[in-house]
Write a protein that holds these residues in place. Structure first.
Motif, PDB file in Angstrom:
ATOM      1  N   ARG A  32       0.411  -1.133   0.477  1.00  0.00           N
ATOM      2  CA  ARG A  32      -0.276   0.293  -0.333  1.00  0.00           C
ATOM      3  C   ARG A  32       0.940   1.284   0.094  1.00  0.00           C
ATOM      4  N   GLY A  33       0.370   2.535  -0.848  1.00  0.00           N
ATOM      5  CA  GLY A  33       1.245   3.433  -1.025  1.00  0.00           C
ATOM      6  C   GLY A  33       0.077   4.485  -0.254  1.00  0.00           C
ATOM      7  N   PHE A  34       1.117   5.259   0.649  1.00  0.00           N
ATOM      8  CA  PHE A  34       1.150   6.450   1.388  1.00  0.00           C
ATOM      9  C   PHE A  34       1.219   7.673   0.770  1.00  0.00           C
ATOM     10  N   LEU A  35       0.553   8.448  -0.269  1.00  0.00           N
ATOM     11  CA  LEU A  35       1.119   9.680  -0.437  1.00  0.00           C
ATOM     12  C   LEU A  35       0.761  10.777   0.440  1.00  0.00           C
ATOM     13  N   PHE A  36       2.046  12.018   0.681  1.00  0.00           N
ATOM     14  CA  PHE A  36       1.608  12.767   1.137  1.00  0.00           C
ATOM     15  C   PHE A  36       2.035  13.787   0.636  1.00  0.00           C
ATOM     16  N   GLN A  37       0.924  14.872   0.390  1.00  0.00           N
ATOM     17  CA  GLN A  37       1.287  16.040  -0.470  1.00  0.00           C
ATOM     18  C   GLN A  37       1.936  17.454   0.757  1.00  0.00           C
ATOM     19  N   GLU A  38       2.320  18.016  -0.268  1.00  0.00           N
ATOM     20  CA  GLU A  38       2.372  19.645   0.690  1.00  0.00           C
ATOM     21  C   GLU A  38       1.910  20.108  -0.369  1.00  0.00           C
ATOM     22  N   GLY A  39       0.812  20.810  -0.332  1.00  0.00           N
ATOM     23  CA  GLY A  39       0.832  22.316  -1.128  1.00  0.00           C
ATOM     24  C   GLY A  39      -0.820  21.386  -2.428  1.00  0.00           C
ATOM     25  N   HIS A  40      -1.085  22.329  -3.122  1.00  0.00           N
ATOM     26  CA  HIS A  40      -2.105  21.551  -3.884  1.00  0.00           C
ATOM     27  C   HIS A  40      -1.919  21.706  -5.674  1.00  0.00           C
ATOM     28  N   GLU A  41      -0.138  21.388  -5.726  1.00  0.00           N
ATOM     29  CA  GLU A  41      -0.368  21.017  -7.256  1.00  0.00           C
ATOM     30  C   GLU A  41      -0.571  19.987  -8.108  1.00  0.00           C
ATOM     31  N   PRO A  42      -1.350  20.453  -8.666  1.00  0.00           N
ATOM     32  CA  PRO A  42      -2.753  19.699  -9.553  1.00  0.00           C
ATOM     33  C   PRO A  42      -1.824  18.926 -10.741  1.00  0.00           C
ATOM     34  N   ALA A  43      -0.931  18.039 -10.825  1.00  0.00           N
ATOM     35  CA  ALA A  43      -0.514  17.355 -11.261  1.00  0.00           C
ATOM     36  C   ALA A  43       0.230  16.611 -10.398  1.00  0.00           C
ATOM     37  N   ALA A  44       0.503  16.749  -9.257  1.00  0.00           N
ATOM     38  CA  ALA A  44       1.232  15.827  -8.523  1.00  0.00           C
ATOM     39  C   ALA A  44      -0.628  15.241  -7.706  1.00  0.00           C
ATOM     40  N   SER A  45      -1.487  16.217  -7.521  1.00  0.00           N
ATOM     41  CA  SER A  45      -2.590  15.612  -6.996  1.00  0.00           C
ATOM     42  C   SER A  45      -2.946  14.127  -7.877  1.00  0.00           C
TER      43      SER A  45
END
Length: 251
Positions: free
Chosen positions: A170-183
């Motif tokens: 399982r992957g836990f993807l933790f994103q800083e910010g709201h960059e659309p491509a990353a989201s």
């Protein structure tokens, strides 16, 4: 990663380090080499978690935050059999490296403190390939990826994520910010692995801490360990709900 590739990466990184005055690859190589030669982990049947971070230039505040918080992952996992963590990071021009499996937070802190962020593009596909290849040798229950950007082909990432999902990682993807491509990419990877995509704010350290603790609980003790932690952490309860909503059985 092949020996040929590692040598090429080292030459490129050495040039970059000389120009910037940041952590020299030779020092990092020696530390990684020593870690991989250490005796097997004294953590019994510890769960295994790959801790992957984007170490390109924009990530320095988050890198420092993750470094200060990572020991709490080991603490929360102790009640469920312990935790073995492998650090994977990318930075600069084609530099992507991994450590051995570390069973003590002090060793992980020592490694992370030697690494400074450098400008470059994302290499998430290399991280996912590494996790896939590593899982052929040792059982891995989960991985964490902390980042804020994605500059790759999302279909390639989706294919690799699908492979990990089939292996039960399982992957836990933790994103800083709201960059659309990353989201979009992070949510896709999470969905295909039966994991979770969540955002955090570097100005609120507690948000990332709770996310890391939740991932560590799952890696060390599965869903049962997350349920215990969710009783005291709304953020972990949210992670658990998102995982259950994925439709994939949660062990």
């Amino acid at each position: 990663m092949t020996d040929k590739t590692d040598k090429a990466i080292s030459r490129t990184a050495a040039t970059s380090a000389a120009a910037t005055g940041r952590s020299a690859p030779g020092e990092i190589d020696r530390f990684l080499g020593a870690a991989k030669q250490l005796a097997p982990l004294a953590t019994g049947q510890a769960g295994r978690l790959v801790f992957a971070l984007d170490a390109t230039m924009s990530r320095q505040p988050s890198w420092d935050l993750a470094c200060s918080l990572q020991s709490r992952m080991f603490e929360v996992a102790a009640a469920s059999g312990g935790l073995a963590v492998q650090l994977v990071y990318f930075r600069g021009i084609a530099e992507c490296r991994s450590s051995g499996w570390l069973g003590e937070p002090q060793r992980l802190t020592g490694l992370m403190s030697r690494i400074s962020c450098e400008g470059g593009q994302t290499q998430i596909a290399r991280v996912l390939r590494h996790i896939r290849d590593e899982a052929r040798a040792v059982p891995i229950r989960a991985f964490v990826f902390v980042g804020d950007a994605m500059e790759e082909d999302v279909d390639t990432l989706a294919a690799l994520a699908g492979e990990l999902g089939l292996r039960g990682i399982r992957g836990f993807l933790f994103q800083e910010g709201h960059e659309p491509a990353a989201s979009t990419a992070f949510a896709t990877i999470a969905r295909l692995t039966g994991g979770v995509h969540a955002r955090f704010d570097v100005s609120a350290p507690g948000s990332l801490l709770d996310l890391l603790r939740g991932a560590a609980a799952y890696a060390s003790g599965g869903r049962e360990a997350m349920v215990r932690l969710a009783g005291t952490s709304p953020a972990v309860k949210g992670l658990l709900s998102a995982m259950d909503a994925s439709g994939r059985p949660t062990r």
